[in-house]
Scaffold this active site. Structure first.
Site, mmCIF file in Angstrom:
data_model
loop_
_atom_site.group_PDB
_atom_site.id
_atom_site.type_symbol
_atom_site.label_atom_id
_atom_site.label_comp_id
_atom_site.label_asym_id
_atom_site.label_seq_id
_atom_site.Cartn_x
_atom_site.Cartn_y
_atom_site.Cartn_z
ATOM 1 N N HIS A 1 28.395 4.121 15.047
ATOM 2 C CA HIS A 1 27.214 4.969 15.116
ATOM 3 C C HIS A 1 25.966 4.186 14.696
ATOM 4 O O HIS A 1 24.947 4.186 15.394
ATOM 5 C CB HIS A 1 27.453 6.175 14.208
ATOM 6 C CG HIS A 1 26.408 7.203 14.254
ATOM 7 N ND1 HIS A 1 25.630 7.500 13.167
ATOM 8 C CD2 HIS A 1 25.985 8.015 15.248
ATOM 9 C CE1 HIS A 1 24.784 8.452 13.500
ATOM 10 N NE2 HIS A 1 24.977 8.787 14.749
ATOM 11 N N ILE B 1 16.528 10.267 20.289
ATOM 12 C CA ILE B 1 17.902 9.759 20.269
ATOM 13 C C ILE B 1 18.803 10.776 19.562
ATOM 14 O O ILE B 1 19.284 10.532 18.450
ATOM 15 C CB ILE B 1 17.981 8.373 19.573
ATOM 16 C CG1 ILE B 1 16.926 7.415 20.124
ATOM 17 C CG2 ILE B 1 19.384 7.775 19.751
ATOM 18 C CD1 ILE B 1 16.837 6.083 19.393
ATOM 19 N N PRO B 2 19.028 11.929 20.196
ATOM 20 C CA PRO B 2 19.938 12.898 19.576
ATOM 21 C C PRO B 2 21.350 12.330 19.546
ATOM 22 O O PRO B 2 21.738 11.567 20.437
ATOM 23 C CB PRO B 2 19.834 14.122 20.487
ATOM 24 C CG PRO B 2 19.367 13.598 21.802
ATOM 25 C CD PRO B 2 18.526 12.396 21.488
ATOM 26 N N HIS B 3 22.090 12.677 18.517
ATOM 27 C CA HIS B 3 23.435 12.138 18.392
ATOM 28 C C HIS B 3 24.314 13.083 17.596
ATOM 29 O O HIS B 3 23.822 13.912 16.832
ATOM 30 C CB HIS B 3 23.417 10.755 17.743
ATOM 31 C CG HIS B 3 22.589 10.675 16.501
ATOM 32 N ND1 HIS B 3 21.217 10.544 16.539
ATOM 33 C CD2 HIS B 3 22.910 10.722 15.196
ATOM 34 C CE1 HIS B 3 20.742 10.495 15.305
ATOM 35 N NE2 HIS B 3 21.753 10.616 14.464
ATOM 36 N N GLY B 4 25.598 12.924 17.811
ATOM 37 C CA GLY B 4 26.539 13.762 17.085
ATOM 38 C C GLY B 4 27.861 13.060 16.877
ATOM 39 O O GLY B 4 28.380 12.421 17.782
#
Length: 149
Positions: A110, A61-64
């Protein structure tokens, strides 16, 4: 937060985590969810370099959080063959959820999205449906049914 048809890719071509992040980042950019694809992807990679986002069960679950994100989104991608998600003790990943949240409202949104996705991914049936769905419509139905929004 909506995962719509345009944010789903059932055949990611990526050979590593950076390619997977780039492919899904391009998808988000192509439908107008981010202003600068390169700056957004840079934010995701910086976050990934701090701590791997592979969570087990062949999932990452990459996130930015970035001012480049116009509207919060979750992009979903499935790999036909697993890739080693570097930095995660060599975990193999087949399902990738890329989250983008504007910097100005990153806190609650988020955390809510991460919690909701993580909670549903604990269900083996849900994971299996994501791995075996034959169409984008089928994936969209699975994701909508669990209200990842």
């Amino acid at each position: 937060m909506v995962i719509n048809r345009e944010l789903v890719c059932l055949d990611l071509k990526a050979k590593d985590k950076l390619e997977a992040i780039h492919e899904l980042g391009e998808l988000a950019y192509s439908i107008g969810r981010v202003k600068s694809k390169d700056k957004y992807i840079e934010a995701v990679i910086n976050r990934e370099n701090d701590f791997s986002t592979a969570v087990g069960y062949s999932i990452a679950i990459p996130h930015g959080k970035s001012n480049e994100v116009i509207e919060p989104f979750v992009a979903f991608g499935r790999l036909n063959e697993g890739i080693v998600w570097e930095g995660s003790e060599a975990q193999e990943v087949r399902l990738v959820f890329l989250i983008g949240v504007p910097e100005h409202n990153s806190g609650d949104v988020h955390l809510h999205v991460l919690a909701n996705i993580s909670r549903n991914l604990m269900d083996a049936n849900f994971r299996n449906q994501l791995l075996t769905a034959g169409s984008i419509d089928e994936i969209s139905s699975v994701l909508q049914a669990v209200e990842i929004q």
